[in-house]
Design a protein around this motif. Structure first.
Motif, PDB file in Angstrom:
ATOM      1  N   LEU A 216      42.594  32.271  48.947  1.00 26.11           N
ATOM      2  CA  LEU A 216      43.373  32.035  50.170  1.00 26.11           C
ATOM      3  C   LEU A 216      44.059  30.666  50.151  1.00 26.11           C
ATOM      4  N   LYS A 217      43.420  29.710  49.514  1.00 23.24           N
ATOM      5  CA  LYS A 217      43.953  28.341  49.449  1.00 23.24           C
ATOM      6  C   LYS A 217      45.150  28.235  48.501  1.00 23.24           C
ATOM      7  N   ASN A 218      45.258  29.194  47.573  1.00 22.50           N
ATOM      8  CA  ASN A 218      46.243  29.060  46.496  1.00 22.50           C
ATOM      9  C   ASN A 218      47.271  30.193  46.473  1.00 22.50           C
ATOM     10  N   GLY A 219      47.843  30.476  47.658  1.00 20.85           N
ATOM     11  CA  GLY A 219      49.017  31.336  47.690  1.00 20.85           C
ATOM     12  C   GLY A 219      48.827  32.735  48.224  1.00 20.85           C
ATOM     13  N   PHE A 220      47.626  33.053  48.729  1.00 26.44           N
ATOM     14  CA  PHE A 220      47.383  34.409  49.220  1.00 26.44           C
ATOM     15  C   PHE A 220      47.035  34.393  50.703  1.00 26.44           C
ATOM     16  N   LYS A 221      47.494  35.431  51.420  1.00 32.37           N
ATOM     17  CA  LYS A 221      47.252  35.457  52.869  1.00 32.37           C
ATOM     18  C   LYS A 221      46.048  36.329  53.236  1.00 32.37           C
ATOM     19  N   GLU A 222      45.615  37.174  52.284  1.00 28.52           N
ATOM     20  CA  GLU A 222      44.413  37.987  52.505  1.00 28.52           C
ATOM     21  C   GLU A 222      43.561  37.954  51.246  1.00 28.52           C
ATOM     22  N   ALA A 223      42.244  37.976  51.411  1.00 31.09           N
ATOM     23  CA  ALA A 223      41.342  38.030  50.257  1.00 31.09           C
ATOM     24  C   ALA A 223      40.014  38.651  50.669  1.00 31.09           C
ATOM     25  N   LYS A 224      39.456  39.467  49.785  1.00 35.76           N
ATOM     26  CA  LYS A 224      38.137  40.059  50.024  1.00 35.76           C
ATOM     27  C   LYS A 224      37.472  40.322  48.675  1.00 35.76           C
ATOM     28  N   PHE A 225      36.191  40.648  48.717  1.00 34.23           N
ATOM     29  CA  PHE A 225      35.491  40.925  47.471  1.00 34.23           C
ATOM     30  C   PHE A 225      34.456  42.031  47.656  1.00 34.23           C
ATOM     31  N   LYS A 226      34.078  42.649  46.540  1.00 33.31           N
ATOM     32  CA  LYS A 226      33.013  43.653  46.534  1.00 33.31           C
ATOM     33  C   LYS A 226      32.166  43.458  45.288  1.00 33.31           C
ATOM     34  N   LYS A 227      30.840  43.436  45.487  1.00 32.12           N
ATOM     35  CA  LYS A 227      29.904  43.249  44.374  1.00 32.12           C
ATOM     36  C   LYS A 227      29.573  44.592  43.725  1.00 32.12           C
ATOM     37  N   TYR A 228      29.272  44.522  42.423  1.00 31.84           N
ATOM     38  CA  TYR A 228      28.849  45.702  41.666  1.00 31.84           C
ATOM     39  C   TYR A 228      27.605  45.371  40.846  1.00 31.84           C
ATOM     40  N   THR A 229      26.766  46.390  40.637  1.00 36.27           N
ATOM     41  CA  THR A 229      25.547  46.268  39.819  1.00 36.27           C
ATOM     42  C   THR A 229      24.714  45.057  40.257  1.00 36.27           C
ATOM     43  N   PHE A 230      24.280  45.097  41.509  1.00 37.31           N
ATOM     44  CA  PHE A 230      23.427  44.053  42.099  1.00 37.31           C
ATOM     45  C   PHE A 230      24.097  42.682  42.125  1.00 37.31           C
ATOM     46  N   GLY A 231      25.411  42.655  41.994  1.00 36.24           N
ATOM     47  CA  GLY A 231      26.111  41.373  42.024  1.00 36.24           C
ATOM     48  C   GLY A 231      26.353  40.764  40.659  1.00 36.24           C
ATOM     49  N   VAL A 232      26.081  41.503  39.586  1.00 33.27           N
ATOM     50  CA  VAL A 232      26.371  40.990  38.237  1.00 33.27           C
ATOM     51  C   VAL A 232      27.880  40.773  38.072  1.00 33.27           C
ATOM     52  N   ALA A 233      28.652  41.667  38.643  1.00 40.25           N
ATOM     53  CA  ALA A 233      30.123  41.546  38.598  1.00 40.25           C
ATOM     54  C   ALA A 233      30.680  41.708  40.003  1.00 40.25           C
ATOM     55  N   THR A 234      31.846  41.119  40.229  1.00 42.97           N
ATOM     56  CA  THR A 234      32.508  41.193  41.529  1.00 42.97           C
ATOM     57  C   THR A 234      33.994  41.437  41.316  1.00 42.97           C
ATOM     58  N   ILE A 235      34.564  42.279  42.171  1.00 34.70           N
ATOM     59  CA  ILE A 235      36.026  42.461  42.167  1.00 34.70           C
ATOM     60  C   ILE A 235      36.592  41.773  43.408  1.00 34.70           C
ATOM     61  N   TYR A 236      37.546  40.889  43.165  1.00 30.84           N
ATOM     62  CA  TYR A 236      38.235  40.169  44.239  1.00 30.84           C
ATOM     63  C   TYR A 236      39.629  40.748  44.401  1.00 30.84           C
ATOM     64  N   GLU A 237      40.061  40.912  45.655  1.00 32.76           N
ATOM     65  CA  GLU A 237      41.415  41.390  45.952  1.00 32.76           C
ATOM     66  C   GLU A 237      42.133  40.351  46.786  1.00 32.76           C
ATOM     67  N   GLY A 238      43.346  40.035  46.389  1.00 30.99           N
ATOM     68  CA  GLY A 238      44.177  39.126  47.170  1.00 30.99           C
ATOM     69  C   GLY A 238      45.527  39.765  47.443  1.00 30.99           C
ATOM     70  N   ILE A 239      46.055  39.544  48.635  1.00 28.15           N
ATOM     71  CA  ILE A 239      47.401  40.007  48.985  1.00 28.15           C
ATOM     72  C   ILE A 239      48.273  38.784  49.259  1.00 28.15           C
ATOM     73  N   LYS A 240      49.417  38.726  48.588  1.00 29.04           N
ATOM     74  CA  LYS A 240      50.331  37.579  48.780  1.00 29.04           C
ATOM     75  C   LYS A 240      51.137  37.759  50.064  1.00 29.04           C
TER      76      LYS A 240
END
Length: 240
Positions: A216-240
């Protein structure tokens, strides 16, 4: 950013060392990815790809594309023109062989370049993806800002990255990640530092809410995340 973890030494730039590291392990990179993650990395990438398909992009940039696995998936699952960018020429060489065999050579272009100084115009892409690459940036904020710059307004950023698991699974995973994985990686790749660098780089990588705040600090107006496999990996989504 402070507390920068480097693969080999404290003197050379992280960028230079990351390039050298991936050149060194490129020959065994794909095999080790499957082996060390018990093929779960394929599941994580498939979850990311579902989000790509839903967005229907026409122009995709895959940053830190490595051997082009994700770039090829993008071409398979969408009609988009795909550009893959990576610091390591040897990784790209292996990727080009896979692209040539994939049947999507006309829609995938691989180029050597720096994620923190992208060689593209503002607003050139509908979507930017990065799979297990942003923790290797020398300056994470600059890299995110650059990914924002080359996205059109309303474009989407998707980052798949390691994070720290929580709950009962955490101690088991961290033991494997810090004590077993580096040994297997060293044995097969011949690089004694690359797979020690991996858990160390994850240790200092911001994740969860901290990472979304950076987005959000670096050019995006929306951001969210979802954890996978107990949090070993995470997918982040940003919308400009």
């Amino acid at each position: 950013m402070s507390n920068i973890v480097k693969p080999y030494n404290d003197t050379d730039s992280k960028k230079k060392q990351v390039e050298e590291m991936f050149d060194n392990i490129s020959e065994n990179y794909d095999f080790l990815n499957r082996l060390l993650s018990f093929k779960i990395d394929i599941y994580w990438r498939n979850q990311l790809e579902k989000k790509v398909i839903a967005f229907k992009p026409e122009r995709i940039l895959d940053v830190a594309t490595g051997t082009a696995d994700l770039a090829i998936e993008h071409a398979k699952k969408t009609q988009a023109k795909v550009t893959g960018l990576d610091l390591s020429q040897k990784m790209l060489d292996y990727g080009q062989v896979k692209v040539n065999k994939s049947g999507f050579k006309d829609r995938i272009k691989l180029i050597k370049g720096d994620a923190e100084n992208l060689p593209f115009h503002e607003g050139e892409f509908d979507m930017v993806t990065a799979s297990f690459g942003v923790r290797n940036f020398e300056n994470l904020e600059k890299g995110i800002s650059e990914m924002s710059r080359v996205l059109r307004d309303g474009g989407k950023l998707l980052i798949l990255e390691f994070s720290k698991p929580s709950g009962f699974f955490a101690p088991f995973f961290m033991f494997y990640f810090k004590n077993i994985l580096p040994g297997i990686g060293k044995l097969i790749s011949g690089d004694s530092k690359a797979y020690t660098y991996l858990p160390n780089s994850v240790d200092t990588m911001p994740y969860g809410d901290k990472m979304t705040r950076l987005i959000l600090k670096n050019g995006f107006k929306e951001a969210k995340f979802k954890k996978y496999t107990f949090g070993v990996a995470t997918i982040y989504e940003g919308i400009k």
